[in-house]
Enzyme design. Structure first.
Site, short mmCIF file in Angstrom:
data_model
loop_
_atom_site.label_atom_id
_atom_site.label_comp_id
_atom_site.label_asym_id
_atom_site.label_seq_id
_atom_site.Cartn_x
_atom_site.Cartn_y
_atom_site.Cartn_z
N ASP A 1 0.84 -1.21 0.00
CA ASP A 1 0.00 0.00 0.00
C ASP A 1 0.87 1.26 0.00
OD1 ASP A 1 -2.30 1.50 0.09
OD2 ASP A 1 -2.54 1.35 2.27
N GLU B 1 2.62 5.04 -3.98
CA GLU B 1 2.64 5.96 -5.14
C GLU B 1 3.99 6.66 -5.27
OE1 GLU B 1 0.12 5.71 -2.89
OE2 GLU B 1 -0.97 4.45 -4.33
N ASP C 1 -8.98 3.76 -2.53
CA ASP C 1 -9.95 4.18 -1.51
C ASP C 1 -11.22 4.76 -2.12
OD1 ASP C 1 -8.08 3.36 0.27
OD2 ASP C 1 -7.37 5.37 0.78
C1 GLC Z 1 -4.85 3.35 2.65
C2 GLC Z 1 -5.32 2.15 1.84
C3 GLC Z 1 -6.42 1.44 2.60
C4 GLC Z 1 -5.90 1.03 3.97
C5 GLC Z 1 -5.41 2.25 4.72
C6 GLC Z 1 -4.75 1.88 6.04
O1 GLC Z 1 -5.83 4.30 2.71
O2 GLC Z 1 -5.73 2.52 0.56
O3 GLC Z 1 -6.84 0.32 1.86
O4 GLC Z 1 -6.90 0.39 4.68
O5 GLC Z 1 -4.46 2.94 3.95
O6 GLC Z 1 -3.68 1.05 5.87
#
Ligand code: GLC
Length: 818
Positions: free
Chosen positions: A427, A430, A503
């Protein structure tokens, strides 16, 4: 973020080569001398070295490379010197063209393969492409051009082509907008886009690949440039399509169709396909930010089994870590992770954990200490470390573009694998940084020895992170297939990971958006994709959640996920009738796993996308350029999700041919729209006549029980139709040594008889012995069956007029007659 967007084709931007005009609007550094846009002049001769052809206008040089019969690459070196051959998108450029020639006459140079021609016009260096019937499919509207970048060196590079009056455009990855991109303009710069909205741009991924369809012929352009890139599809000027980048080389691949499917397959030849994932990855996945402590996780798992809702994976979001430090456990919440993961595994659950690139600056934290000692973290231009705040607080970030760093990072998973973790969710790559958005441009990257600033590396950072994760897991897990998921990516990320759309929000609009994004990702090379079912932020009601589960059932990757500040969001959270319908669809997912797995194999081996918008099914029908609700799942099953609240029925367009309503088995003639009832318990699903769809028994998780019999759902057709069925061990790479079974079914029928033939490729033998057949839609009452030349009597026709029988999986030919 500095935005260097410029309008390449505005008349005001066109400057003759010797024009010394000061261009304030395009100058990123105020007060520094002019940026002058330069255009290619006149090509004076062409040289050939192997499959490459070089043309110059004195100083600038253009290289035309024949890659395959259908693919030609064009590169521009403004001052005659090309950058070294290196691409994260195209790891190996293998020349596979059968023949190519150079031809010259008074007006043009022409490079031809047997299939396409690349014309370079002598008068003005315009480059165009045509097929062997002389249809011109793509042509420059102005010559390729560039501007010197005084701040960083290098050039802004531009290519502008004509745009036909009815030309349509598709692709570009995850853009949250209509499927058809005509009339729109986009920028690619991987961005953490929490609760993104319709038309927001850019969001998480950079896939600089588009597919055009014009006058019934399709071609693609892959602009393999990792800098911030821009695309304009007849937005600024109706008759022009442009793509440009804030640095790097003007390097694009022209990919010929004529069918869109050919374009997508050929794009996969360049950028690769997803390796076969473990079979369990096709099950249902349950995620939430965050399930903790351990008791909560085990309760969720237990409830799945009590509710008899199949589930294969449970995810741990950032709270499983100690202070959000990657590769650690919060021992208060999870005192004995190994024991928990083992117990979950015993009940059929795989544990998937999240990992972020930000490493907490903390000299008592082993990952930080190691990274610091080895100098693996990214640094600014003046050698300061790149620091930014993410979940753990102040962080530094590994330079994943350095192969040594990738190897180190990959090795860090040893402990998690030892604990029993089965998959890794990548995650914030980017990369996302709180406050500033991402890294500043001056951060330096090793870039696999082709050093560059963050301007060059930004869009590949996430892809290289998940590559490192995938490769590390693959080494540690030996011959077992890793499972990875990533948020950011660049073209080719499919070689290492599945992706989710980020998200999203619990609204009907986002359900629609997700439906389009999945189709778009699939046709942009990323077939293994899914949305956060239910919406990440906000609260869905039972109806929206169920409609999302129904769409998710047909997403190649099926995961429900929600933010931590929302109400509980499991398939049973909304009570009846929702729980039962959610269960029914998740069960359907499991029944169709062999079909999805076979379709995945087609993707892996042949580069077919898994989800196919109608325009890919039937590009001759121009209304399909604008139909975006429906898609086919593989090439046999058509899905039309319900995307409006309270919808009782909806229109569905069926491509030409005969289709079976999946629920009622009614046969419908395609080539038209039909009105289909959409009670909450169903969504429109149609199966193409002539299909053979394999079905596994419902299990609570993949591998729960030995499969004793596989059901073959056969749908009569009065023409020859082929289907296929792929199986293997489901968790090793033995398929790379041909240890798999690929069965091909061919059916054919007429008014009095129907036949099913089976042929086999590969070295794997499944353990079950029997198929149980259902043959729907026979236009006659079957009275005689012959299998492999012998009369077969043990069959029955049930109340729904479906022919049923069982037979050995090794049959070769079944003949059914009146
Ligand atoms: C980011 C991710 C989401 C995750 C959050 C906490 O917003 O896109 O999927 O739950 O971080 O890790």
């Amino acid at each position: 973020m500095e935005d260097n967007t410029i309008d390449p084709e505005l008349e005001s931007n066109k400057i003759a080569e010797d024009d010394d005009t000061f261009q304030h609007i395009n100058n990123p550094i105020v007060g520094i001398k002019p940026i002058i846009k330069k255009y290619l002049g006149v090509p004076n001769h062409a040289d050939q070295i192997g499959n490459k052809f070089f043309l110059t206008d004195g100083e600038a040089k253009v290289e035309i490379t024949v890659v395959t019969d259908q693919i030609i690459r064009v590169r521009l070196a403004p001052h005659g010197v090309f950058l070294e051959e290196f691409s994260y998108g195209v790891p190996k450029l293998v020349q596979k063209a059968t023949a190519f020639t150079l031809f010259e006459n008074d007006t043009e140079f022409r490079v031809s393969t047997g299939v396409i021609n690349c014309h370079i016009r002598k008068a003005d260096f315009f480059i165009s492409f045509s097929d062997s019937n002389d249809n011109v499919t793509s042509t420059d509207a102005v010559p390729m051009h560039w501007e010197e970048n005084v701040a960083f060196g290098g050039y802004y590079v531009f290519c502008t082509k004509t745009c036909g009056p009815k030309e349509s455009f598709f692709g570009l990855g995850d853009k949250p907008t209509e499927l058809n991109l005509r009339g729109k303009r986009f920028v690619n710069w991987n961005t953490d886009a929490y609760s993104f909205q319709w038309n927001q741009d850019p969001i998480y991924r950079t896939i600089p690949f588009y597919i055009s369809i014009n006058e019934g012929i399709s071609h693609g352009i892959f602009f393999d440039n990792t800098y911030k890139s821009h695309f304009d599809f007849g937005s600024e000027e109706k008759n022009k399509t442009s793509f440009w980048a804030d640095g790097g080389e003007l390097q694009y691949y022209y990919i010929h169709g004529p069918h869109m499917m050919d374009v997508v397959k050929n794009y996969h030849i360049l950028t690769g396909t997803h390796p076969m994932p473990p079979l369990w990855a096709f099950g249902y996945h349950q995620c939430r930010w965050s399930y903790y402590p351990e008791a909560k996780v085990t309760k969720i798992a237990k409830t799945f089994r009590e509710q008899k809702i199949p589930c294969d994976a449970i995810y741990l979001d950032i709270d499983y870590m100690d202070g959000y430090r990657c590769f650690t456990w919060n021992k208060k919440y999870f005192p004995d992770p190994k024991k928990m993961v083992k117990e979950l595994a015993a009940d059929g659950f795989k544990t998937v954990v999240i990992i972020d690139p930000g490493i907490r600056v903390d000299d008592n934290y082993w990952v930080f200490k190691e990274g610091k000692e080895k100098r693996y973290f990214c640094r600014r231009s003046d050698d300061y470390f790149m620091e930014g705040h993410v979940w753990p607080g102040r962080c530094q970030f590994p330079d994943f573009t350095n192969p040594e760093v990738r190897e180190w990072w990959g090795g860090l998973f040893e402990g998690l694998v030892e604990t029993g973790v089965a998959g890794v969710w990548n995650d914030m790559n980017e990369p996302a940084v709180f406050g500033t958005g991402s890294f500043p441009d001056d951060v330096r990257h090793q870039y696999d020895g082709h050093r560059g600033s963050h301007r060059k590396a930004h869009n590949v950072y996430g892809m290289q992170m998940v590559r490192s994760t995938y490769e590390g897991l693959r080494t540690i897990m030996k011959n077992k297939r890793p499972f990875t998921i990533t948020r950011a990516g660049y073209s080719g990320v499919q070689r290492y990971s599945s992706v989710w759309t980020g998200d999203n929000v619990a609204t009907w609009e986002h359900l629609k958006l997700g439906n389009v994004q999945l189709q778009r990702l699939s046709m942009s090379g990323i077939s293994f994709c899914g949305t956060d079912i239910g919406g990440f932020s906000g609260e869905p009601d039972g109806e929206l959640f169920t409609r999302w589960i129904q769409l998710g059932t047909f997403a190649p990757f099926m995961r429900a996920h929600s933010a931590g500040d929302t109400k509980e969001r499991e398939p049973w959270s909304f009570g009846e009738p929702y729980t039962s319908i959610n269960r029914k669809f998740i069960e359907l997912r499991y029944k169709l796993i062999p079909y999805l797995y076979s379709t995945f194999w087609e993707h892996h081996r042949y580069g077919f996308p898994i989800l196919r918008p109608l325009v890919m099914q039937e590009q001759i029908e121009s209304d399909n350029y604008f139909r975006q609700d429906e898609f086919t799942y593989g090439d046999k099953i058509l899905i039309c999700p319900v995307l409006e609240p309270g919808q009782k029925s909806r229109k569905v367009y069926l491509p030409t041919g005969k289709w079976y309503n999946f629920w009622t088995l009614e046969v419908v003639e395609g080539g038209k729209e039909v009105e289909v009832l959409t009670p909450l318990e169903t969504i429109p699903i149609f199966v193409k006549a002539g299909s053979v769809i394999p079905e596994y028994p419902v299990m609570q998780y993949v591998g729960e029980k030995e499969i004793e019999e596989v059901k073959l759902n056969v749908y009569y057709s009065d023409y020859v139709a082929n289907s296929f069925f792929f199986e293997d061990y489901g968790e090793t790479f033995a398929y790379e040594q041909d240890i798999y079974s690929e069965k091909k079914f061919a059916v054919d029928g007429n008014k009095t008889s129907f036949s099913i033939q089976q042929s086999l490729e590969g070295l794997y033998t499944p353990r079950y012995e029997t198929y149980s057949f259902t043959v729907s839609g026979l236009p006659f009452k079957p009275s005689k069956i012959t299998i492999d030349g012998k009369a077969f009597k043990d069959f029955a026709v049930n109340a729904d007029k479906i022919l049923e029988f069982k037979y050995s999986k090794n049959f070769k030919k079944i003949e059914i007659s009146k």
